[in-house]
Design a protein around this motif. Sequence first.
Motif, PDB file in Angstrom:
ATOM      1  N   ASP A   1      60.093  16.493  11.335  1.00  0.00           N
ATOM      2  CA  ASP A   1      60.531  15.961  10.045  1.00  0.00           C
ATOM      3  C   ASP A   1      62.065  15.285  10.260  1.00  0.00           C
ATOM      4  O   ASP A   1      62.297  14.613   9.139  1.00  0.00           O
ATOM      5  N   MET A   2      62.672  15.912  11.194  1.00  0.00           N
ATOM      6  CA  MET A   2      63.833  15.590  11.418  1.00  0.00           C
ATOM      7  C   MET A   2      64.558  14.232  12.305  1.00  0.00           C
ATOM      8  O   MET A   2      65.468  13.706  12.512  1.00  0.00           O
ATOM      9  N   VAL A   3      63.141  13.592  12.790  1.00  0.00           N
ATOM     10  CA  VAL A   3      63.364  12.387  13.473  1.00  0.00           C
ATOM     11  C   VAL A   3      62.761  11.275  12.954  1.00  0.00           C
ATOM     12  O   VAL A   3      61.765  11.369  12.186  1.00  0.00           O
ATOM     13  N   SER A   4      63.603  10.120  12.885  1.00  0.00           N
ATOM     14  CA  SER A   4      62.896   8.885  12.295  1.00  0.00           C
ATOM     15  C   SER A   4      63.545   7.421  12.939  1.00  0.00           C
ATOM     16  O   SER A   4      64.333   7.818  14.022  1.00  0.00           O
ATOM     17  N   ASP A   5      62.871   6.567  12.501  1.00  0.00           N
ATOM     18  CA  ASP A   5      63.351   5.068  13.246  1.00  0.00           C
ATOM     19  C   ASP A   5      63.092   5.255  14.758  1.00  0.00           C
ATOM     20  O   ASP A   5      64.023   4.590  15.341  1.00  0.00           O
ATOM     21  N   TRP A   6      61.918   5.690  15.279  1.00  0.00           N
ATOM     22  CA  TRP A   6      61.594   5.710  16.515  1.00  0.00           C
ATOM     23  C   TRP A   6      61.452   4.037  16.947  1.00  0.00           C
ATOM     24  O   TRP A   6      60.540   3.537  16.492  1.00  0.00           O
ATOM     25  N   MET A   7      62.057   3.729  17.913  1.00  0.00           N
ATOM     26  CA  MET A   7      61.966   2.268  18.171  1.00  0.00           C
ATOM     27  C   MET A   7      62.301   2.119  20.075  1.00  0.00           C
ATOM     28  O   MET A   7      62.878   2.733  20.698  1.00  0.00           O
ATOM     29  N   VAL A   8      61.594   1.093  20.528  1.00  0.00           N
ATOM     30  CA  VAL A   8      61.902   0.864  21.971  1.00  0.00           C
ATOM     31  C   VAL A   8      62.490  -0.564  21.904  1.00  0.00           C
ATOM     32  O   VAL A   8      62.143  -1.645  21.133  1.00  0.00           O
ATOM     33  N   SER A   9      63.595  -0.631  23.011  1.00  0.00           N
ATOM     34  CA  SER A   9      64.472  -2.049  22.944  1.00  0.00           C
ATOM     35  C   SER A   9      64.520  -2.328  24.470  1.00  0.00           C
ATOM     36  O   SER A   9      64.679  -1.480  25.220  1.00  0.00           O
ATOM     37  N   ASP A  10      64.572  -3.791  24.730  1.00  0.00           N
ATOM     38  CA  ASP A  10      64.816  -4.205  26.024  1.00  0.00           C
ATOM     39  C   ASP A  10      66.144  -4.644  25.903  1.00  0.00           C
ATOM     40  O   ASP A  10      66.490  -5.833  25.862  1.00  0.00           O
ATOM     41  N   VAL A  11      67.012  -3.861  26.583  1.00  0.00           N
ATOM     42  CA  VAL A  11      68.591  -3.972  26.575  1.00  0.00           C
ATOM     43  C   VAL A  11      69.136  -3.916  27.755  1.00  0.00           C
ATOM     44  O   VAL A  11      70.467  -4.203  28.095  1.00  0.00           O
ATOM     45  N   THR A  12      68.534  -3.621  29.072  1.00  0.00           N
ATOM     46  CA  THR A  12      68.921  -3.608  30.282  1.00  0.00           C
ATOM     47  C   THR A  12      68.053  -4.052  31.407  1.00  0.00           C
ATOM     48  O   THR A  12      66.895  -4.252  31.054  1.00  0.00           O
TER      49      THR A  12
END
Length: 394
Positions: free
Chosen positions: A177-188
Amino acid sequence: MQLRDFCAASAIDIVLIQEPITHDRKIYGFENCRQVLVGDQAGAAVILLSNDIQAIELADMSSQHVAVVKISRGLQAEAITVVSAYFKYNVPTQHFTEKLRTVLTGETRTLIGADVNGHSQMWHCPTGNSRGLQTEELIEDFDLSVANMPGQMNTYAREGMGASNIDITMLTPQVRDMVSDWMVSDVTDSDHNVITFNLSLHQRASQVMLPCRFDVRKADWCKFAHCLSRLKPTVDGSTIDAQARTIIGAIRSAAVASIPQIRKPGGRTGRQPWWNDELTALKRNLCKLRRQGKHTTDRPAYNEVRNQYLYKIRAAKAAAWRNFSSDINTNPWGKAFCWAKRGPKTRSVPSTMVGENGVHTSTIGQTAELLLSTFFPREENTLTFRSSRNMVSQ
């Protein structure tokens, strides 16, 4: 450098990285940061960018492909163990799951970021395979949660090799319950995309004095004396320890109010000294091409800009080194002399140690106590008397 720039722009505190590029046991782009990795060819590492986070490496649980660090904001009861793991493709998955079983058995508050090189519908792959099945068994045995969210881009994509989800985030029940806003980004430019999420660490229970440096040449000593006089009633004389602690607190408060700080406590490790405005412009242009999709639609043009950017970085590094080393000709006792005498400054994370009883320490306090008791053993409180009979002749 792309990952380091992204971390700086996004105010990232901790990085879990797999298959890092290393040189002299330091991760490229993060040389001046605290790092935990094992061996010259480490497959996994943990990088700490925030100075506000206390960390200790769990050396007995770490290995070449598994980096284990316990982090907190000062309260050990609320510490969390973070793990970066790389399931190397040519090594049986069981080798890594057994290593993680040891970690999960000893550490109940654990977060794992891993490149498992396996497929499973539990982390939103279309199908599963045997490597993914073995990781599923680990998840079920310890009631872990998978933080990966559906609807995100694939965590891995490589031209000619396809795309898949092989990078996962696993959580024990105590921290799910301490983890939020999990997201994958293409930045490299890496074939693995960047995963970001928020981990809510509880704040320290009580305010702890943080180290800082003051520029005494610009001090307002009249204001300092006035503040110190005003804080005199706060000194507690009930015990020697209380008196010392409150005197130090009063002096520090007066200094903060009247003396500029050279570097404020906390914060993040700054940008490399060789960085310049030209590199900023080149980086901005490279990011613009990425946003336009040139790295996929017009790869040769994108590679030309990227190679020019990397060439300028190497040139800036070389120029900064020449400027640094030539300083010894004009200032023989300056920074160049100190570097030649002591080598580059390293920022390491303290690790657990083995005591005389064969048991590993588990906290920074226990490690410090072991070092003190080893190098500065306490004197025995009991006194031993020995009598002797002397004969004196006159």
